[in-house]
Motif scaffolding. Sequence first.
Motif, PDB file in Angstrom:
ATOM      1  N   SER A  60       0.834  -1.308  -0.040  1.00  0.00           N
ATOM      2  CA  SER A  60      -0.002  -0.104  -0.030  1.00  0.00           C
ATOM      3  C   SER A  60       0.851   1.268  -0.104  1.00  0.00           C
ATOM      4  O   SER A  60       2.039   1.162   0.683  1.00  0.00           O
ATOM      5  N   LYS A  61       0.294   2.347  -0.707  1.00  0.00           N
ATOM      6  CA  LYS A  61       1.034   3.570  -0.854  1.00  0.00           C
ATOM      7  C   LYS A  61       0.325   4.889  -0.073  1.00  0.00           C
ATOM      8  O   LYS A  61      -0.695   4.771   0.225  1.00  0.00           O
ATOM      9  N   THR A  62       1.220   5.685   0.379  1.00  0.00           N
ATOM     10  CA  THR A  62       0.802   6.625   1.003  1.00  0.00           C
ATOM     11  C   THR A  62      -0.339   7.568   0.330  1.00  0.00           C
ATOM     12  O   THR A  62      -0.175   7.613  -0.824  1.00  0.00           O
ATOM     13  N   GLY A  63      -1.447   8.007   0.715  1.00  0.00           N
ATOM     14  CA  GLY A  63      -2.386   8.744   0.013  1.00  0.00           C
ATOM     15  C   GLY A  63      -2.770  10.001   0.694  1.00  0.00           C
ATOM     16  O   GLY A  63      -2.574  10.318   1.880  1.00  0.00           O
ATOM     17  N   PHE A  64      -3.908  10.640   0.034  1.00  0.00           N
ATOM     18  CA  PHE A  64      -4.473  11.829   0.738  1.00  0.00           C
ATOM     19  C   PHE A  64      -5.468  11.468   1.964  1.00  0.00           C
ATOM     20  O   PHE A  64      -6.084  10.705   1.876  1.00  0.00           O
ATOM     21  N   ALA A  65      -5.375  12.201   2.841  1.00  0.00           N
ATOM     22  CA  ALA A  65      -6.510  12.330   3.849  1.00  0.00           C
ATOM     23  C   ALA A  65      -6.882  13.709   4.032  1.00  0.00           C
ATOM     24  O   ALA A  65      -6.171  14.787   4.263  1.00  0.00           O
ATOM     25  N   GLY A  66      -8.179  13.983   4.577  1.00  0.00           N
ATOM     26  CA  GLY A  66      -8.829  15.426   4.808  1.00  0.00           C
ATOM     27  C   GLY A  66      -9.960  14.977   5.873  1.00  0.00           C
ATOM     28  O   GLY A  66     -10.458  14.098   6.012  1.00  0.00           O
ATOM     29  N   GLU A  67     -10.132  16.047   6.558  1.00  0.00           N
ATOM     30  CA  GLU A  67     -11.371  15.848   7.699  1.00  0.00           C
ATOM     31  C   GLU A  67     -11.926  17.190   7.929  1.00  0.00           C
ATOM     32  O   GLU A  67     -11.297  18.329   7.878  1.00  0.00           O
ATOM     33  N   LEU A  68     -13.199  17.206   8.213  1.00  0.00           N
ATOM     34  CA  LEU A  68     -13.941  18.437   8.609  1.00  0.00           C
ATOM     35  C   LEU A  68     -14.642  17.877  10.017  1.00  0.00           C
ATOM     36  O   LEU A  68     -15.164  17.059  10.316  1.00  0.00           O
ATOM     37  N   ALA A  69     -14.265  18.785  11.125  1.00  0.00           N
ATOM     38  CA  ALA A  69     -14.355  18.289  12.333  1.00  0.00           C
ATOM     39  C   ALA A  69     -15.170  19.716  13.237  1.00  0.00           C
ATOM     40  O   ALA A  69     -14.637  20.634  12.845  1.00  0.00           O
ATOM     41  N   VAL A  70     -16.018  19.216  14.089  1.00  0.00           N
ATOM     42  CA  VAL A  70     -16.610  20.418  15.104  1.00  0.00           C
ATOM     43  C   VAL A  70     -16.350  19.508  16.600  1.00  0.00           C
ATOM     44  O   VAL A  70     -16.252  18.482  16.823  1.00  0.00           O
ATOM     45  N   GLY A  71     -16.130  20.609  17.390  1.00  0.00           N
ATOM     46  CA  GLY A  71     -15.764  20.116  18.862  1.00  0.00           C
ATOM     47  C   GLY A  71     -16.241  21.061  19.718  1.00  0.00           C
ATOM     48  O   GLY A  71     -16.800  22.154  19.633  1.00  0.00           O
ATOM     49  N   HIS A  72     -16.475  20.685  21.184  1.00  0.00           N
ATOM     50  CA  HIS A  72     -16.808  21.411  22.219  1.00  0.00           C
ATOM     51  C   HIS A  72     -15.681  21.188  23.357  1.00  0.00           C
ATOM     52  O   HIS A  72     -15.587  20.251  23.830  1.00  0.00           O
ATOM     53  N   TYR A  73     -15.324  22.348  24.101  1.00  0.00           N
ATOM     54  CA  TYR A  73     -14.550  22.489  25.097  1.00  0.00           C
ATOM     55  C   TYR A  73     -15.525  22.162  26.382  1.00  0.00           C
ATOM     56  O   TYR A  73     -16.087  22.974  26.720  1.00  0.00           O
ATOM     57  N   PHE A  74     -15.418  21.209  27.162  1.00  0.00           N
ATOM     58  CA  PHE A  74     -16.169  20.850  28.484  1.00  0.00           C
ATOM     59  C   PHE A  74     -15.400  21.945  29.637  1.00  0.00           C
ATOM     60  O   PHE A  74     -15.782  21.919  30.358  1.00  0.00           O
ATOM     61  N   SER A  75     -13.906  21.804  29.358  1.00  0.00           N
ATOM     62  CA  SER A  75     -13.274  22.596  30.294  1.00  0.00           C
ATOM     63  C   SER A  75     -11.885  23.082  29.469  1.00  0.00           C
ATOM     64  O   SER A  75     -11.718  22.662  28.258  1.00  0.00           O
ATOM     65  N   PRO A  76     -11.050  23.999  29.922  1.00  0.00           N
ATOM     66  CA  PRO A  76      -9.920  24.270  29.112  1.00  0.00           C
ATOM     67  C   PRO A  76      -8.935  23.061  28.871  1.00  0.00           C
ATOM     68  O   PRO A  76      -8.131  23.239  27.960  1.00  0.00           O
ATOM     69  N   MET A  77      -9.172  21.811  29.633  1.00  0.00           N
ATOM     70  CA  MET A  77      -8.339  20.567  29.188  1.00  0.00           C
ATOM     71  C   MET A  77      -8.952  19.792  28.644  1.00  0.00           C
ATOM     72  O   MET A  77      -8.294  18.721  28.143  1.00  0.00           O
ATOM     73  N   ILE A  78     -10.290  19.648  28.363  1.00  0.00           N
ATOM     74  CA  ILE A  78     -11.123  18.400  28.008  1.00  0.00           C
ATOM     75  C   ILE A  78     -12.213  18.879  26.707  1.00  0.00           C
ATOM     76  O   ILE A  78     -12.744  20.007  26.942  1.00  0.00           O
ATOM     77  N   ALA A  79     -12.006  18.023  25.585  1.00  0.00           N
ATOM     78  CA  ALA A  79     -12.740  18.470  24.722  1.00  0.00           C
ATOM     79  C   ALA A  79     -13.342  17.253  23.984  1.00  0.00           C
ATOM     80  O   ALA A  79     -12.751  16.280  23.851  1.00  0.00           O
ATOM     81  N   LEU A  80     -14.526  17.213  23.451  1.00  0.00           N
ATOM     82  CA  LEU A  80     -15.084  15.913  22.522  1.00  0.00           C
ATOM     83  C   LEU A  80     -15.399  16.760  21.058  1.00  0.00           C
ATOM     84  O   LEU A  80     -15.941  17.810  21.033  1.00  0.00           O
ATOM     85  N   GLU A  81     -14.685  15.980  20.198  1.00  0.00           N
ATOM     86  CA  GLU A  81     -14.653  16.279  18.743  1.00  0.00           C
ATOM     87  C   GLU A  81     -15.581  15.161  18.014  1.00  0.00           C
ATOM     88  O   GLU A  81     -15.150  14.009  18.053  1.00  0.00           O
ATOM     89  N   LEU A  82     -16.243  15.684  16.911  1.00  0.00           N
ATOM     90  CA  LEU A  82     -16.808  14.932  15.837  1.00  0.00           C
ATOM     91  C   LEU A  82     -16.421  15.242  14.616  1.00  0.00           C
ATOM     92  O   LEU A  82     -16.307  16.239  14.241  1.00  0.00           O
ATOM     93  N   GLY A  83     -16.029  14.373  13.726  1.00  0.00           N
ATOM     94  CA  GLY A  83     -15.364  14.463  12.442  1.00  0.00           C
ATOM     95  C   GLY A  83     -16.105  13.457  11.226  1.00  0.00           C
ATOM     96  O   GLY A  83     -16.319  12.472  11.691  1.00  0.00           O
ATOM     97  N   ALA A  84     -15.925  14.278   9.996  1.00  0.00           N
ATOM     98  CA  ALA A  84     -15.996  13.282   8.814  1.00  0.00           C
ATOM     99  C   ALA A  84     -15.026  13.688   7.845  1.00  0.00           C
ATOM    100  O   ALA A  84     -14.714  14.844   7.655  1.00  0.00           O
ATOM    101  N   GLY A  85     -14.672  12.573   7.086  1.00  0.00           N
ATOM    102  CA  GLY A  85     -13.403  12.819   6.491  1.00  0.00           C
ATOM    103  C   GLY A  85     -13.322  11.803   5.095  1.00  0.00           C
ATOM    104  O   GLY A  85     -14.423  11.293   4.831  1.00  0.00           O
ATOM    105  N   TYR A  86     -12.138  11.848   4.686  1.00  0.00           N
ATOM    106  CA  TYR A  86     -12.050  10.942   3.445  1.00  0.00           C
ATOM    107  C   TYR A  86     -10.413  10.631   3.456  1.00  0.00           C
ATOM    108  O   TYR A  86      -9.622  11.573   3.808  1.00  0.00           O
ATOM    109  N   PHE A  87     -10.264   9.467   3.276  1.00  0.00           N
ATOM    110  CA  PHE A  87      -8.676   9.236   2.916  1.00  0.00           C
ATOM    111  C   PHE A  87      -8.572   7.909   1.565  1.00  0.00           C
ATOM    112  O   PHE A  87      -9.571   7.191   1.576  1.00  0.00           O
TER     113      PHE A  87
END
Length: 203
Positions: A60-87
């Motif tokens: 297998s060879k190296t290929g392109f990867a991309g993603e669009l993500a949205v996230g929320h900080y529950f505190s300055p140290m913790i966040a949850l992120e949801l993403g959708a992409g393609y590789f």
Amino acid sequence: MKTRIVQFLICTIAVLSMSSLASAEQKLTNYVMLKGGMYSPSMTFDLDNFNGGSTSHFDSKTGFAGELAVGHYFSPMIALELGAGYFESDGSPAAQPGETKLRVVPLIATAKVFLPIGMFEPYGLAGIGAYISDLDLEGNNSNFHGSTEVTYGFHAGAGFNINFMKNMFAGLEGKYLWAEPSFGGQHIKLDGFVTTANIGMKF
């Protein structure tokens, strides 16, 4: 009396200004981020009956990867992120003519733990994902197209953000994923690194 009224007004304006600034800071708990980079498979795979013969080994060879993500900080140290992409990744057999094309749409959820250091935010990450995959195979004797509806997997990694403006940031991220879709009864591991450069906006 007038002096006290002026002092009271000044104090009130100062408190309201500080409250407004604090409120503005608190509102910047969400973000949207665009990622672009590469997918580097770490696993080779075998296909049975390729070109009407025995098992063939593919690199297998190296290929392109991309993603669009949205996230929320529950505190300055913790966040949850949801993403959708393609590789994607191309493959070729070691000793025969032919080629494979692997395309994957990941839908992922990621937990991030930050260590804020001023404008610099290093973080670790871990999460789960659903991977919608397609495999195209071209050989001398036959062509094959296979798809899998959903394969579940895991990922973990690290990265950092640099907050160069109040609501804008950029950074780098690397993660390793584990997933194994099936195409016509043949299993192919997606295991590999996804490395991206990121830019985002907080709101």
